[in-house]
Design an enzyme around this catalytic site. Structure first.
Site, short mmCIF file in Angstrom:
data_model
loop_
_atom_site.label_atom_id
_atom_site.label_comp_id
_atom_site.label_asym_id
_atom_site.label_seq_id
_atom_site.Cartn_x
_atom_site.Cartn_y
_atom_site.Cartn_z
N ASP A 1 0.83 -1.21 0.00
CA ASP A 1 0.00 0.00 0.00
C ASP A 1 0.86 1.25 0.00
OD1 ASP A 1 -2.81 -0.64 0.01
OD2 ASP A 1 -2.47 -1.62 1.93
N LYS B 1 -7.85 10.22 10.77
CA LYS B 1 -7.32 9.54 9.58
C LYS B 1 -8.12 9.86 8.33
CE LYS B 1 -6.35 5.07 7.47
NZ LYS B 1 -6.32 3.60 7.59
N ASP C 1 -4.03 2.61 -5.40
CA ASP C 1 -2.67 2.77 -4.88
C ASP C 1 -2.25 1.58 -4.02
OD1 ASP C 1 -4.39 3.28 -2.82
OD2 ASP C 1 -3.30 4.99 -2.01
#
Length: 1235
Positions: free
Chosen positions: A922, A991, A1150
């Site tokens: 990741d 986050k 991604d």
């Protein structure tokens, strides 16, 4: 001219309002131009609550404004008012109320401002064109006629054909030259006339293809209708429709050369030289210049018929006079069947020794892939672990599936034992469906007969031909399939209609490809294509696209399977669907005493049309009767039916060759997925220079080449839980029987408070039931597809969105899905673990748990070794052991990884264990990584792991820590909310906001995200949630501003650039470093309205390029979309170079996947390509592109160059944000860049 237009507009409006007919002027305009389908009228679906009440007043006010404006303009231009008009207006004014005061004031102010503008500009010596010469978006029919006839006069002088309209043209030009000219002026104008023409021209070019054919909604509707008529071999009907538009100048402007060429090609098949000659004359009358398609059709016709050599010579001579060549016919034009041979036959009658030219070889010029395409050293592209015969057998199986349109599979619920009640419900449902099929079939036939009679009487576009594309049974099957899929809570009328229209379109596309010639061609090509893929194939060193291209050239002289079908407009799909939905509501009925005895047994409708409100909008719903829903629930049918295109493929996909060909064998697929009805993306792709899209196409082909298989052990465990009562903690939704029970209606006298509480509880239960049904059906589809593929190897063809981000085409089951879906997937190809494979499996497991995020890879591996007992227990006893895996962030993937580690560690030699398991790497807040690299921001680069570190830097934890420091400081100052938040600020709270701020989240959106996290905390005081979230979002943004100062500057520059572009009337457009053209489809909403028999439908179109851009969306979306286009470019580069290294590679944006033994190679390639990408002057290239695209730097008009708006844009685009001193090469050595 403007006066005439307004007066003409006011008369029909009054004619309809006064007698009370209530016909919309837009509808009358469309009807006059033949744009309405006779089956249904245009009008509205989703309308504001109070719209119906004010519509009549709006019409009255519009009428009064028009009439007042006419009088003003007539007074200003000293035009006499006709006596009959004056008397009529006087009489009608007696019957109508006086014009509203605000409108009169507005018009008076407008007149005053206009005179002031004119005075100022005349002092400066600036003279403006008269009103009648100003370019308007909506030209009147008279102006359009002038344009066409003047153009025609020029064409006539070059073409030997004599036209009878020449005197009329001369007379028209003479009258124009004598007309008086007035020069209105403008006050403080920001945009000159030339600028206005420029941005309008740029917007119009977005809807034009390479040949200048316009693809607006009206043009698409006409072209689709003509194509359907040609497909049905109704050439006379198609010709009659074309004549209807051509012979009236107000309609002729809607025609494009593609429409004439379509009819020419159809007549060419019949060898009708006379009809083609007539169409050439019509082209001349329309002022259109014949193109390659026109001459190709004429020569094909001459090749099929016994045409004299002299006629062919004249045709070729005219072709050359128009600046075209014979070679272009064979190099730049696509042919089907024997069209190329017929043209060549005609050419060789005149030039017997003519040889076909060599095809031009297109080359990609992007510096990023120069080495990749040079193939030095020779690449080692991977082969599939199948023989030639195995691959071709798989191809035949897939071809059979797609030929059937739909596929029926067993439901995972079928494994449960069938009780007597379930059996009775299934028998009853089958009997009802048999009855409904007969009723629908008869009703469908009756409606066709009715529409056919109307169609014969009129040349206008109508619905009838679209109801003849398929067998009648297929339309009925589509209706019954849609009936089965309606949830108990109902389905949107608009969504249901569009879905049914899309299914008809897809099946029509498949049926066209099933013609014997096309079918044989794809069989031949795919059989030889397998030589590249099979392990015993004789071809290597070519990319899939290159191999297919070479085969087409060798066998058929060039591309010949391209999908050239016109995209059906959204309005057509919905109109077609509403016709079928109407039949369903009328004809599908059920006895009302099926489930309980009734005193008055009768047939009642199964489907009801009703309205519901969403926000301030009223929407139509199609809701099933509770009797039908109950029968379906009791039956729990054992089969599910899907469109064949939603299933993974059983053979490798056809490589993407162009924006119009690739992926499935027969089923239609778009290279770039977009909003319904948007065509600008497709047109932009097709206008790209040859070779420019090769890297994008090849990367999509590489992703689609990955073969998959099902993890059967995990599937069995998930299905067992699913068929019990589910488990929400493990993301297995419970059945609808577990939904909360509806509250009982209170009896007796109930106060208003209790009534309100009851209504709220009722709404909550309904919402929960609806959510549970959606989640349950979604899981049922995914698990049933996985079960169907249990013993098979399959592939996911890929396409992309308008930003370049890639997605698998099958929508339900793919590796982009949830934790459950990803856990079910394994690579079909197995590879030995090698010396480091088992180590990577252990690190991957700890990554999936969400633990040890701040620890090094070595520490994560050591932690995995320390808890090996828990890992092995999870693998051996997943549901009855310690169940350690259930506490992971991604529990199902963690369980699958535990099982893989157990198998590998227990094998005699783990390094030789054959693993099919995908390991993920990741990106570390990938959006911020791209921003930090763009700005060479050293502080930001360190925060997102672009710099080498011993342990991973967690930007989320860093922001949380800084926010916590801000809170402590404020708490010491006595800020109450900061004191309350003490101990509650953690990584999880910030986050999502940190992750999405780079993608354009606002403070409002960030506050909602933080509020949701705070509400999830059991011990946080709920009364302070709003205040705390408002406080925290400010601190998070302040923290990010300090940590990523360079990022903020780039973001602001992009935002302001987009604001200026959209304010100038243009949409934001750019190219990725790989050459993919991107355009943002955000425009002001435009309602497209039409009537159906059930309701008024409103298609809110926010992507119509004829409307001005939506400035807010354009500017807010540009920064995130630009970053998305960069991360997709990085992924594509990584995919291409991994393929050349022989790796298996797939991605979830991604997050990159590969085998455990090739993780190190993939990581090396990933870092090298990131550095290569950001070594390009990305922002400077963007600046140059924006200057050339939107600024008048090359314009010869000095006023346009020196306008304030243009100067501001030039200054801003040129002022690229400064960059820092970060050395990009450090990324190569950063362990935690992707980890």
């Amino acid at each position: 001219m403007l006066v005439r237009r307004l007066s003409v507009l006011s008369r029909p409006l009054r004619a309809h309002i006064v007698p009370g007919i209530r016909v919309c002027p837009r509808c009358a305009y469309g009807e006059d131009r033949g744009l309405l389908m006779d089956a249904q009228q245009w009008s509205s679906s989703v309308r504001p609550k109070k719209q119906a009440n004010v519509s009549e007043n709006c019409r009255m006010e519009l009428l009064e404004v028009l009439e007042t404006r006419v009088q003003q303009l007539e007074a200003e231009e000293n035009l006499p008012v006709p006596e009959h008009k004056t008397s009529t207006q006087y009489k009608e004014k007696k019957r109508l109320p006086q014009a509203p005061k605000r409108w009169m004031e507005k018009l008076q102010n407008e007149q005053l401002v206009r005179h002031e503008r004119q005075g100022r500009l005349e002092k400066n010596g600036i003279k403006l064109k008269p009103i009648s010469d100003i370019s308007l978006e909506n030209k009147s029919s008279v102006e359009q006629n002038e344009t066409h006839e003047v153009h025609l006069a020029k064409v006539i002088s070059e073409v030997p054909l004599k036209m009878s309209s020449v005197p009329a043209v001369e007379k028209l030009q003479e009258s124009k030259s004598k007309s008086p000219k007035k020069e209105p002026s403008k006050k403080n104008y920001k945009r000159t006339e030339d600028e206005t023409d420029l941005w309008k021209g740029q917007r119009e070019q977005l809807l034009e293809d390479r040949e200048g054919n316009r693809h607006g909604g009206h043009q698409l509707s006409i072209l689709c209708y003509l194509e359907i008529c040609v497909f049905l071999k109704e050439l006379e009907r198609a010709q009659m429709c074309l004549n209807f538009y051509h012979h009236r100048t107000s309609r002729r402007s809607l025609l494009t050369i593609a429409m004439y060429n379509l009819l020419m090609k159809a007549w060419a098949k019949k060898g009708s030289v006379t009809n083609i000659g007539h169409l050439f004359v019509m082209l001349e009358e329309a002022g259109l210049k014949p193109n390659l398609g026109s001459y190709a059709a004429a020569l094909e016709c001459m090749g099929r018929s016994d045409t004299a050599t002299k006629s062919i010579e004249m045709c070729l001579s005219q072709l050359e006079e128009d600046g075209l060549s014979i070679d272009q016919l064979f190099q730049e034009f696509l042919y089907k069947e024997d069209e190329r041979d017929m043209i060549l036959k005609a050419v060789r009658k005149v030039q017997p020794i003519y040889q076909l030219p060599l095809q031009r070889k297109s080359v990609c010029t992007s510096p990023l892939v120069k080495d990749f395409y040079s193939k030095d050293p020779p690449p080692s592209y991977p082969k599939l672990d199948f023989t030639l015969s195995e691959l071709y057998n798989r191809f035949k199986e897939q071809l059979a599936i797609e030929s059937c349109d739909t596929i029926t599979i067993a439901s995972v619920e079928a494994s449960k034992p069938i009780d007597e009640g379930q059996k009775q419900a299934r028998d009853l449902l089958n009997a009802l469906r048999s009855r409904w099929k007969k009723a629908l079939l008869q009703a469908f036939r009756d409606s066709k007969i009715h529409l056919e009679m109307k169609s014969r009487m009129s040349p206008r576009i109508d619905l009838y031909p679209y109801l003849c594309l398929l067998e009648e049974d297929q339309y009925v099957d589509i209706m019954l399939q849609s009936l089965t899929n309606i949830p108990p809570t109902g389905e949107s009328f608009l969504v249901m209609s569009r879905d049914m229209g899309t299914k008809i379109n897809n099946r029509y596309s498949i049926h066209k490809k099933l013609k014997a010639y096309n079918l044989n061609k794809i069989k031949v090509l795919y059989r030889d294509y397998c030589q590249l893929l099979a392990k015993n194939g004789k071809v290597s060193g070519l990319l899939p696209r290159e191999m297919w291209e070479q085969l087409e050239q060798e066998k058929y002289g060039g591309p010949s399977l391209m999908n050239v079908d016109t995209i059906w407009p959204n309005t057509l799909l919905v109109q077609l669907g509403t016709h079928l939905v109407d039949l369903m509501v009328q004809e599908i009925k059920v006895p009302n005493d099926l489930l309980s005895s009734r005193d008055d047994p009768k047939l009642i409708p199964v489907l009801y049309h009703m309205y519901s409100f969403r926000s301030t909008k009223q929407i139509g719903l199609i809701k099933p009767h509770p009797i039908f829903s109950q029968i379906q629930l009791d039956a729990r049918e054992s089969c599910l039916t899907f469109e064949s295109s939603v299933m993974p493929m059983l053979c490798p996909p056809v490589p993407w060759m162009s924006p119009r060909f690739g992926a499935y064998l027969l089923s239609p697929a778009k290279l770039m997925r977009c909003m319904e009805g948007a065509v600008q993306h497709q047109l932009l792709l097709e206008k790209s220079p040859p070779g420019q899209l090769y890297p994008v196409l090849d990367s999509l082909n590489q992703l689609g080449m990955c073969a998959w298989r099902i993890n059967q052990t995990i599937l069995d465990i998930i299905v067992s839980i699913f068929n019990l009562k589910g488990n929400e903690k493990l993301d297995i939704p419970p059945p609808i029987s577990e939904a909360p029970k509806m509250p009982e209606q209170p009896h007796g006298d109930v106060n208003s408070k209790d009534k309100l509480m009851h209504q709220r509880e009722l709404a909550r239960c309904r919402k929960k039931s609806s959510e549970m049904h959606s989640l349950r059906m979604d899981a049922l589809y995914k698990l049933s597809i996985a079960s169907h593929l249990r013993d098979k190897i399959f592939w996911f063809p890929h396409n992309m969105d308008f930003r370049g981000r890639t997605y698998p085409c099958p929508p339900y089951f793919n590796h982009l899905g949830s934790d459950v879906t990803r856990a079910l997937l394994l690579f079909a190809e197995g590879r030995p673990l090698g010396p480091k494979g088992l180590e990577w499996l252990k690190i991957h497991l700890i990554n999936l748990t969400g633990l040890k995020k701040r620890n090094s890879l070595k520490e994560r591996k050591e932690y995995a070794d320390a808890i090996m007992d828990d890992i092995l227990d999870s693998a051996d006893n997943p549901l009855k052991g310690k169940r350690w895996w259930m506490e992971a962030d991604e529990p199902w993937q963690a369980l699958a990884c535990c099982m893989e580690i157990a198998k590998a560690s227990r094998s005699p030699d783990p390094t030789k264990y054959i693993s099919h398991f995908p390991v993920h790497q990741d990106g570390s807040c990938n959006g911020l990584q791209h921003y930090a690299a763009l700005g060479r921001d050293e502080i930001g680069a360190k925060s997102v792991n672009l710099m080498p570190c011993d342990t991973p830097q967690d930007v989320y934890s860093g922001v949380a820590q800084q926010v916590e420091e801000f809170c402590k400081r404020d708490a010491q100052r006595g800020v109450k909310i900061a004191q309350i938040l003490d101990g509650f600020i953690g990584r999880k709270v910030v986050k999502q906001t940190v992750m999405t701020v780079v993608y354009g989240v606002t403070r409002y959106g960030g506050r909602l995200q933080i509020e949701k996290r705070l509400r999830e905390m059991d011990n946080f005081p709920k009364e302070y949630v709003w205040e705390a979230s408002h406080y925290l979002v400010q601190q998070v943004f302040s923290s990010l501003k300090e940590m990523f100062s360079g990022t903020r500057e780039i973001q602001l520059w992009l935002t302001e650039s987009a604001r200026m572009i959209s304010k100038s009337g243009n949409t934001v457009e750019w190219q990725t470093p790989l050459g993919l053209p991107i355009i943002q489809p955000y425009h002001r909403a435009k309602p497209v309205l039409f009537h159906s028999n059930l309701q008024v439908v409103n298609l809110q179109s926010s992507h119509d390029v004829n409307e001005r851009p939506d400035t807010m969306k354009q500017k807010n979306a540009f920064p995130p979309n630009f970053i998305h286009s960069l991360d997709s470019t990085h992924m594509m580069l990584t995919a291409l170079h991994c393929y050349s290294h022989g790796l298996t590679f797939v991605s979830v944006h991604d997050c990159f996947w590969t085998h455990p033994d090739t993780v190190d190679v993939m990581n090396k390639v990933c870092r090298e390509q990131f550095v290569a990408l950001h070594s390009q002057p990305i922002l400077q290239n963007l600046s140059q592109f924006l200057l050339q695209k939107y600024c008048h730097t090359l314009s010869s008009n000095s006023k346009a160059k020196m306008s304030p708006e243009n100067l501001r844009m030039v200054l801003h685009f040129s002022n690229v944000p400064e960059t820092g001193d970060f050395d990009l090469r450090q990324v190569i050595d950063s362990t935690y860049f992707f980890s």
